[in-house]
Design a protein around this motif. Structure first.
Motif, PDB file in Angstrom:
ATOM      1  N   GLU A 168       0.839  -1.210   0.000  1.00 22.82           N
ATOM      2  CA  GLU A 168       0.000   0.000   0.000  1.00 22.82           C
ATOM      3  C   GLU A 168       0.869   1.253   0.000  1.00 22.82           C
ATOM      4  O   GLU A 168       0.592   2.212  -0.726  1.00 22.82           O
ATOM      5  N   ASN A 200      -7.036   3.348  -2.656  1.00 25.43           N
ATOM      6  CA  ASN A 200      -6.195   2.205  -2.303  1.00 25.43           C
ATOM      7  C   ASN A 200      -6.197   1.967  -0.795  1.00 25.43           C
ATOM      8  O   ASN A 200      -6.406   0.851  -0.316  1.00 25.43           O
ATOM      9  N   SER A 219      -8.284  -0.888   0.977  1.00 21.83           N
ATOM     10  CA  SER A 219      -7.487  -1.916   1.665  1.00 21.83           C
ATOM     11  C   SER A 219      -7.926  -2.077   3.118  1.00 21.83           C
ATOM     12  O   SER A 219      -8.011  -3.198   3.620  1.00 21.83           O
ATOM     13  N   ASN A 263      -9.202  -5.392   4.584  1.00 23.65           N
ATOM     14  CA  ASN A 263      -8.434  -6.015   5.666  1.00 23.65           C
ATOM     15  C   ASN A 263      -9.342  -6.524   6.777  1.00 23.65           C
ATOM     16  O   ASN A 263      -9.176  -7.639   7.276  1.00 23.65           O
ATOM     17  N   ALA A 287      -6.758  -2.390  -4.222  1.00 25.79           N
ATOM     18  CA  ALA A 287      -6.948  -2.691  -2.792  1.00 25.79           C
ATOM     19  C   ALA A 287      -6.805  -4.179  -2.523  1.00 25.79           C
ATOM     20  O   ALA A 287      -6.151  -4.592  -1.563  1.00 25.79           O
ATOM     21  N   THR A 326      -3.026  -5.295  -3.048  1.00 27.56           N
ATOM     22  CA  THR A 326      -2.119  -4.876  -1.977  1.00 27.56           C
ATOM     23  C   THR A 326      -2.522  -5.462  -0.620  1.00 27.56           C
ATOM     24  O   THR A 326      -1.762  -5.391   0.337  1.00 27.56           O
ATOM     25  N   SER A 327      -3.736  -6.052  -0.531  1.00 38.04           N
ATOM     26  CA  SER A 327      -4.163  -6.706   0.711  1.00 38.04           C
ATOM     27  C   SER A 327      -3.806  -8.188   0.736  1.00 38.04           C
ATOM     28  O   SER A 327      -3.972  -8.844   1.769  1.00 38.04           O
ATOM     29  N   ASN A 337      -1.498   2.322   7.354  1.00 36.36           N
ATOM     30  CA  ASN A 337      -1.993   2.798   6.049  1.00 36.36           C
ATOM     31  C   ASN A 337      -2.422   4.257   6.096  1.00 36.36           C
ATOM     32  O   ASN A 337      -2.064   5.060   5.231  1.00 36.36           O
TER      33      ASN A 337
END
Length: 309
Positions: free
Chosen positions: A55, A74, A78, A82, A211, A214-215, A245
């Motif tokens: 991220e 993003n 994310s 998450n 998202a 990157t997760s 983040n």
């Protein structure tokens, strides 16, 4: 042909992000355990920051390329993923025990800074340099709390980790960082290319494709930690990642260039706050995230995804 090339670039970027983050986490956690740092603190710091490296790299790279509009999508995307998807899936696989401090301090702090992001973003529709400074001040406060936590409870270093030579752990960290940065560069180019070809908004791309990509490190790390019985790392990873983040990634990006915060992101940030409240309600009574709680979270994300469409 162009969209196929962009998809290949995106896939290659995500593959490098996952492998790089995995190596970074293994190396960094191994180094941390040599110094006897508690698992919860490792989850909230080394593992959280390692799995948030994609991220950070994606958002900062996007800002440097003049695509700062992808940053909020993003990060907020994310953070929602998450909690609702990553923790939801992990707890469906195996119920996750939650530390008392996570319920009383870390989750409420995550909620507070989510609302702080909403406040600084919705005033003027940008996160400015000085608002980036405010986010960084809150990040330093969080690091101070973690330092206090680390001093408060030392633990014995893991014997298996002790057998790993320091040079190997440092090499894993170094190569992991290189893969994360390189992979993020490819992912940003691929995602923005797809958005341009298909006429999709940067908001939708950031909240969904980027998202999710990157997760992926959070998903792999949390499920693995939960299955190995290291629940503190699983929950600490997600809560720590979400805090990192907002405070580090958005704060650092804002120090480089003003970050665009569209009116539509107000709803998404409120959804991120609602996801945090749902998590807190699920774990408040029994200090455990049950399978039922996981199913509720996954259903909540399904509803949010339908709203995005």
């Amino acid at each position: 042909m162009e969209i196929l090339l962009q998809l290949l670039m995106l896939a290659a970027g995500f593959a490098m992000l996952v492998v790089g983050a995995d190596w970074f986490v293994d190396g960094a956690a191994g180094i941390a355990e040599k110094f006897g740092i508690p698992h919860l603190v490792i989850g909230l710091t080394i593992v959280a920051m390692g799995t948030s490296a994609p991220e950070a790299a994606v958002s900062i790279t996007a800002a440097l390329k003049g695509n700062a509009g992808i940053t909020i999508g993003n990060i907020v995307g994310s953070n929602i993923m998450n909690i609702l998807v990553i923790l939801g899936l992990a707890s469906v696989i195996v119920p996750i025990a939650v530390a008392k401090s996570t319920v009383q301090v870390e989750i409420p702090y995550m909620l507070a800074i989510t609302m702080l992001l909403l406040l600084v973003g919705s005033t003027g529709n940008t996160v400015t340099f000085w608002e980036g400074v405010i986010l960084w001040a809150a990040f330093l406060l969080y690091l101070g709390y973690l330092f206090w936590m680390a001093k408060k409870g030392k633990q014995e270093a893991d014997e298996e980790k002790e057998k790993q030579p320091l040079w190997k752990l440092l090499l894993l960290v170094a190569v992991g960082i290189v893969l994360v940065v390189w992979g993020s560069d490819l992912a940003v180019d691929g995602a923005t290319g797809i958005a341009r070809v298909m006429g999709l908004s940067e908001r939708f791309i950031g909240l969904t494709i980027v998202a999710f990509g990157t997760s992926l490190p959070e998903l792999v790390t949390s499920v693995s930690a939960a299955r190995k019985g290291k629940a503190d790392i699983a929950i600490g990873n997600i809560v720590g990642s979400n805090i990192f983040n907002i405070l580090f990634v958005v704060g650092t990006t804002a120090l480089i260039t003003p970050v665009v915060f569209e009116d539509k992101f107000i709803v998404d940030t409120l959804v991120a706050a609602a996801a945090g409240i749902l998590l807190w309600l699920c774990v408040f009574k029994d200090k455990k995230l049950s399978r039922t709680g996981g199913v509720i979270m996954l259903a909540a994300y399904a509803a949010y995804f339908v709203y995005l469409l």
